[in-house]
Design a protein around this motif. Structure first.
Motif, PDB file in Angstrom:
ATOM      1  N   MET A 206       1.014  -1.241  -0.312  1.00  0.00           N
ATOM      2  CA  MET A 206      -0.187  -0.124  -0.309  1.00  0.00           C
ATOM      3  C   MET A 206       1.113   1.790   0.676  1.00  0.00           C
ATOM      4  O   MET A 206       0.697   2.221  -0.703  1.00  0.00           O
ATOM      5  N   PHE A 207       1.845   0.870   0.853  1.00  0.00           N
ATOM      6  CA  PHE A 207       2.373   2.290   0.911  1.00  0.00           C
ATOM      7  C   PHE A 207       3.893   2.567   0.069  1.00  0.00           C
ATOM      8  O   PHE A 207       4.847   3.285   0.366  1.00  0.00           O
ATOM      9  N   GLY A 208       4.160   1.070  -1.481  1.00  0.00           N
ATOM     10  CA  GLY A 208       4.934   1.373  -2.241  1.00  0.00           C
ATOM     11  C   GLY A 208       4.695   1.897  -3.319  1.00  0.00           C
ATOM     12  O   GLY A 208       3.848   2.871  -3.340  1.00  0.00           O
ATOM     13  N   ASP A 209       5.052   0.788  -4.512  1.00  0.00           N
ATOM     14  CA  ASP A 209       4.235   1.598  -5.829  1.00  0.00           C
ATOM     15  C   ASP A 209       3.504   1.649  -6.191  1.00  0.00           C
ATOM     16  O   ASP A 209       2.578   0.722  -5.129  1.00  0.00           O
ATOM     17  N   LEU A 210       2.779   2.376  -7.012  1.00  0.00           N
ATOM     18  CA  LEU A 210       0.981   2.024  -7.377  1.00  0.00           C
ATOM     19  C   LEU A 210       0.795   1.310  -8.600  1.00  0.00           C
ATOM     20  O   LEU A 210       1.470   0.016  -8.370  1.00  0.00           O
ATOM     21  N   PRO A 211      -0.787   0.528  -7.687  1.00  0.00           N
ATOM     22  CA  PRO A 211      -1.179  -0.890  -7.856  1.00  0.00           C
ATOM     23  C   PRO A 211      -0.846  -0.605  -9.591  1.00  0.00           C
ATOM     24  O   PRO A 211      -0.718   0.391 -10.362  1.00  0.00           O
ATOM     25  N   ALA A 212      -0.918  -2.115 -10.374  1.00  0.00           N
ATOM     26  CA  ALA A 212      -1.132  -1.992 -11.753  1.00  0.00           C
ATOM     27  C   ALA A 212      -2.664  -1.588 -12.386  1.00  0.00           C
ATOM     28  O   ALA A 212      -2.426  -1.230 -13.010  1.00  0.00           O
ATOM     29  N   LYS A 213      -3.507  -1.536 -10.718  1.00  0.00           N
ATOM     30  CA  LYS A 213      -4.551  -0.578 -11.823  1.00  0.00           C
ATOM     31  C   LYS A 213      -5.330  -0.230 -10.961  1.00  0.00           C
ATOM     32  O   LYS A 213      -5.407  -0.007  -9.961  1.00  0.00           O
ATOM     33  N   LEU A 214      -5.477   1.403 -11.653  1.00  0.00           N
ATOM     34  CA  LEU A 214      -6.229   2.346 -10.829  1.00  0.00           C
ATOM     35  C   LEU A 214      -8.575   2.113 -10.959  1.00  0.00           C
ATOM     36  O   LEU A 214      -8.481   1.963 -12.077  1.00  0.00           O
ATOM     37  N   PRO A 215      -8.453   2.446 -10.327  1.00  0.00           N
ATOM     38  CA  PRO A 215      -8.030   2.460  -8.502  1.00  0.00           C
ATOM     39  C   PRO A 215      -8.241   1.854  -7.621  1.00  0.00           C
ATOM     40  O   PRO A 215      -8.823   0.248  -7.827  1.00  0.00           O
ATOM     41  N   GLN A 216      -7.095   1.976  -6.738  1.00  0.00           N
ATOM     42  CA  GLN A 216      -6.809   1.553  -5.878  1.00  0.00           C
ATOM     43  C   GLN A 216      -7.680   0.579  -4.858  1.00  0.00           C
ATOM     44  O   GLN A 216      -8.262   2.180  -4.554  1.00  0.00           O
ATOM     45  N   GLN A 217      -8.555  -0.650  -4.683  1.00  0.00           N
ATOM     46  CA  GLN A 217      -9.261  -0.908  -3.775  1.00  0.00           C
ATOM     47  C   GLN A 217      -8.914  -1.356  -2.357  1.00  0.00           C
ATOM     48  O   GLN A 217      -7.805  -1.730  -2.629  1.00  0.00           O
ATOM     49  N   ILE A 218      -9.227  -0.587  -1.819  1.00  0.00           N
ATOM     50  CA  ILE A 218      -9.562  -0.603   0.251  1.00  0.00           C
ATOM     51  C   ILE A 218     -10.209  -1.356   0.332  1.00  0.00           C
ATOM     52  O   ILE A 218     -11.472  -0.677   0.577  1.00  0.00           O
ATOM     53  N   ALA A 219     -10.135  -1.931   1.454  1.00  0.00           N
ATOM     54  CA  ALA A 219     -11.498  -2.750   2.142  1.00  0.00           C
ATOM     55  C   ALA A 219     -10.868  -2.217   3.755  1.00  0.00           C
ATOM     56  O   ALA A 219      -9.916  -2.141   4.270  1.00  0.00           O
ATOM     57  N   PHE A 220     -12.110  -1.681   4.924  1.00  0.00           N
ATOM     58  CA  PHE A 220     -12.205  -1.210   6.015  1.00  0.00           C
ATOM     59  C   PHE A 220     -12.856  -2.180   6.725  1.00  0.00           C
ATOM     60  O   PHE A 220     -14.020  -2.466   6.121  1.00  0.00           O
ATOM     61  N   LEU A 221     -12.521  -2.541   7.752  1.00  0.00           N
ATOM     62  CA  LEU A 221     -12.609  -3.630   8.601  1.00  0.00           C
ATOM     63  C   LEU A 221     -13.399  -3.355   9.687  1.00  0.00           C
ATOM     64  O   LEU A 221     -12.580  -2.635  10.201  1.00  0.00           O
TER      65      LEU A 221
END
Length: 336
Positions: free
Chosen positions: A1-16
């Motif tokens: 998450m704090f490194g390179d950009l993901p290959a595809k945007l938008p970056q998907q983030i799950a909040f539990l």
């Protein structure tokens, strides 16, 4: 998450979100993502909410949020952020633990906000990692999980683990991520939208400076109190405290009377009693172990001091119903 950009945007983030999660920590993590999308004119981030059972969950302020689904659905995401709050140290859910461990095995980045570090540690997911937690929970956390490297940093990033101490620290953690992924200019623009004067580094202090907490600027008095806070388990003598600050014992007594309206001895014992209360409410340590960890020579002496200050014995304190965690309880005398 704090490194390179993901290959595809938008970056998907799950909040539990677990019951009694901290609303300010959660919103401090989500809102920078929303504003990053707005300021950039692109959908860089997309966030999704989940709860252990898929049902609405209430934050510690009583506001309920409706999730998209239950915890098992976080397995579809490469970034999972656990948000906890009040009584996070008491949270037990084997299914949640198992799903988080499975997400880890699938290569997900796992994060925690506020007391979520307690939950990750219970799930055996912080062994060998560096983490942080809210300053009021730090002493109990290190007692409960001595094998975990816990710090007092604002936030910590260690490989595929990231943790923050709670509150607005989540804002700074996410601003740092945005800066790393999309450039400092975007992170600064988001920070300005929040009227957030600067993006704090992870090494910034969690707590306010003593001068601000106490409303006192006398450097010698501050120096004495710093020595007290650093030596709770093995209290320093009055003479040692005064000598370290270049004061006589009488001068030190006068400073405490003038600025804090109490003696150095009284202030010191109140610091130790407040630390003891946190350990009573947040750990399974015995009363005698807590007494020794807070610089009292015996359980009986500790119990007497505790009863005189809090109006109840340590055992009664622990036996009573826990309504709130120390992190959100009213501040007690002697500690701001």
């Amino acid at each position: 998450m704090f490194g390179d950009l993901p290959a595809k945007l938008p970056q998907q983030i799950a909040f539990l979100l677990v019951p009694n999660f901290s609303m300010i920590a959660f919103t401090s993590a989500v809102e920078p993502l929303r504003l990053a999308n707005r300021a950039s004119g692109k959908e860089l981030y997309r966030w999704h909410l989940f709860t252990p059972d898929g049902k609405p969950v209430a934050a510690s302020n009583g506001i309920q949020l409706t999730p998209e689904g239950a915890v098992d659905q976080v397995l579809n995401y490469h970034t999972v952020i656990l948000c906890s709050g009040i009584d996070g140290h008491l949270y037990e859910d084997r299914n949640v633990f198992a799903v988080l461990r499975r997400a880890e095995r699938q290569g997900a980045d796992i994060g925690a906000l506020c007391t979520g570090s307690h939950i990750l540690a219970k799930a055996n997911m912080l062994n060998g990692y560096r983490c942080t937690i809210h300053w009021e929970n730090l002493a109990s956390f290190t007692e409960n999980f001595p094998e975990v490297e816990a710090t007092a940093e604002l936030f910590e990033i260690d490989r595929n683990r990231f943790t923050c101490s709670g509150g607005t620290a989540a804002l700074d953690m996410m601003l740092n991520m945005i800066g790393q992924q999309h450039g400092h200019e975007l992170a600064a623009a988001v920070s300005e939208q929040f009227i957030h004067e600067r993006i704090r580094d992870r090494h910034d202090h969690q707590r306010m400076a003593l001068t601000a907490r106490l409303g006192v600027r006398h450097p010698k008095l501050i120096q004495v109190i710093q020595q007290m806070e650093a030596n709770l388990e093995e209290p320093l003598s009055r003479g040692d405290l005064a000598d370290a600050a270049g004061l006589s014992s009488r001068q030190m007594e006068r400073l405490f009377a003038k600025y804090l309206k109490k003696s150095p001895a009284r202030y010191y014992v109140e610091l130790r009693l407040n630390r003891a209360r946190l350990l009573l409410l947040q750990t399974n340590m015995s009363v005698i172990d807590i007494a020794l960890a807070c610089g009292f020579v015996s359980a009986s002496h500790f119990s007497k001091c505790y009863r005189d200050f809090f109006g109840k014995t340590p055992r009664r304190e622990r036996a009573g119903p826990v309504q709130r965690s120390a992190a959100e309880a009213p501040m007690l005398a002697g500690v701001e």
